[in-house]
Design a protein around this motif. Structure first.
Motif, mmCIF file in Angstrom:
data_model
loop_
_atom_site.group_PDB
_atom_site.id
_atom_site.type_symbol
_atom_site.label_atom_id
_atom_site.label_comp_id
_atom_site.label_asym_id
_atom_site.label_seq_id
_atom_site.Cartn_x
_atom_site.Cartn_y
_atom_site.Cartn_z
ATOM 1 N N ALA A 160 33.291 34.076 26.177
ATOM 2 C CA ALA A 160 33.748 32.867 26.376
ATOM 3 C C ALA A 160 34.795 33.618 27.135
ATOM 4 O O ALA A 160 35.777 32.703 28.647
ATOM 5 N N LEU A 161 35.330 34.486 26.487
ATOM 6 C CA LEU A 161 36.947 35.267 27.577
ATOM 7 C C LEU A 161 36.517 35.773 28.824
ATOM 8 O O LEU A 161 37.126 35.834 29.802
ATOM 9 N N ALA A 162 35.466 36.647 29.085
ATOM 10 C CA ALA A 162 34.525 36.777 30.133
ATOM 11 C C ALA A 162 34.608 35.872 31.216
ATOM 12 O O ALA A 162 34.700 35.631 32.348
ATOM 13 N N GLN A 163 33.772 35.062 30.671
ATOM 14 C CA GLN A 163 33.652 33.206 31.377
ATOM 15 C C GLN A 163 35.245 33.637 32.087
ATOM 16 O O GLN A 163 35.088 33.062 33.482
ATOM 17 N N ALA A 164 35.800 33.088 31.537
ATOM 18 C CA ALA A 164 37.329 32.494 31.291
ATOM 19 C C ALA A 164 37.994 33.008 32.502
ATOM 20 O O ALA A 164 38.954 32.508 33.369
ATOM 21 N N LEU A 165 38.249 34.670 32.183
ATOM 22 C CA LEU A 165 38.439 36.294 33.128
ATOM 23 C C LEU A 165 38.293 36.028 34.639
ATOM 24 O O LEU A 165 38.169 36.463 35.545
ATOM 25 N N ARG A 166 36.410 35.021 34.581
ATOM 26 C CA ARG A 166 35.406 35.690 35.611
ATOM 27 C C ARG A 166 36.402 35.332 37.292
ATOM 28 O O ARG A 166 36.569 36.170 38.094
ATOM 29 N N PRO A 167 36.920 33.776 37.819
ATOM 30 C CA PRO A 167 37.953 33.857 38.332
ATOM 31 C C PRO A 167 39.125 34.595 39.262
ATOM 32 O O PRO A 167 39.425 34.533 40.065
ATOM 33 N N ALA A 168 39.233 35.351 37.741
ATOM 34 C CA ALA A 168 40.746 36.100 38.341
ATOM 35 C C ALA A 168 40.620 37.323 38.793
ATOM 36 O O ALA A 168 41.148 38.142 39.431
ATOM 37 N N ILE A 169 39.301 37.974 37.899
ATOM 38 C CA ILE A 169 39.251 39.571 38.117
ATOM 39 C C ILE A 169 37.091 39.715 38.464
ATOM 40 O O ILE A 169 37.044 40.897 38.929
ATOM 41 N N GLY A 170 36.768 38.651 38.754
ATOM 42 C CA GLY A 170 35.121 38.911 39.441
ATOM 43 C C GLY A 170 34.849 39.502 38.103
ATOM 44 O O GLY A 170 34.607 39.528 37.014
#
Length: 184
Positions: free
Chosen positions: A166-176
Motif C-alpha cells: 500500500a505504501l509503494a502504491q501511494a508513493l509511486r506518483p511521488a517517486i515513480g
C-alpha cells in the motif's frame, strides 16, 4: 521492595529500551507527548509486575505489545479533530545538515514533500498494518511483530507485506518506480 541491584538493573533496562519504545509509540500516535505518555504508562504497568517477569529477557516483547495495544486502542476509539492551524512541533526548527549543498531550496522542498507524502500514506494504512510496518522498520522480526501485535507469525508477515504494498502504491506518483517495494 527492590534491592539496589534490582533498581540499577531496571533503570539500565529502561534507559536502553525507552528510545526505541518512544519512537515506536510516536509512529503510532503521531504526537510526541502522547507517545511519551503511552510509553510511561506501559513502563509503569510493567514495572509494577516486574516480579512476575524477567525484564531483561521478556521485557522488550511485553513492552512493545503493551504499547501496540494501548496506541491502537486509542487510535481506533478517538475521532480525528480538524484544525485550521498549521501543525507545529520539533520538526519545524532549522535543518541541521552537514552537506550544505543539500540546502538548495528545491532539494529542501522535495524532501519535505516526500516526508509529507510518506506521512499521509502511513496514515491511510489500517492501525495493525501501520504498526507492523513501523515495527519492521525498527528492525523487528516477524516473530517479534506477531508477539507485539498479538497475531500469528503468518498474519504478521501478511500485515507487513500489505502495508509495504500500500505504501509503494501511494508513493509511486511521488517517486515513480525508483524504489522497489521491499525497500519501502
Amino acid at each position: 521492595m527492590l534491592t539496589d541491584d534490582q533498581r540499577r538493573r531496571y533503570e539500565a533496562w529502561i534507559v536502553a529500551v525507552s528510545p526505541r519504545a518512544i519512537a515506536y509509540a510516536r509512529s503510532l500516535v503521531r504526537d510526541p507527548s502522547r507517545a511519551e505518555d503511552a510509553v510511561q504508562e506501559c513502563l509503569y504497568r510493567l514495572l509494577r509486575k516486574a516480579a512476575d517477569y524477567d525484564l531483561e529477557r521478556d521485557g522488550v516483547r511485553i513492552l512493545f505489545k503493551a504499547i501496540s495495544n494501548l496506541c491502537i486502542n486509542q487510535a481506533t476509539r478517538e475521532k480525528a479533530l480538524l484544525s485550521l492551524d498549521l501543525p507545529t512541533g520539533a520538526d519545524d526548527g532549522p535543518l541541521e545538515i552537514a552537506d550544505h549543498t543539500a540546502l538548495r531550496p528545491e532539494l529542501v522542498a522535495q524532501h519535505r514533500e516526500l516526508e509529507e507524502t510518506v506521512r499521509q500514506a502511513l496514515q491511510t494504512l489500517p492501525p495493525l498494518q501501520r504498526a507492523a510496518v513501523e515495527l519492521r522498520a525498527l528492525g523487528m522480526s516477524k516473530d517479534e511483530i506477531a508477539e507485539a501485535l498479538g497475531v500469528s507469525v503468518t498474519n504478521a508477515g501478511v500485515l507487513v507485506h500489505r502495508g509495504r504494498h500500500a505504501l509503494a502504491q501511494a508513493l509511486r506518483p511521488a517517486i515513480g518506480d525508483k524504489v522497489p517495494e521491499e525497500n519501502v
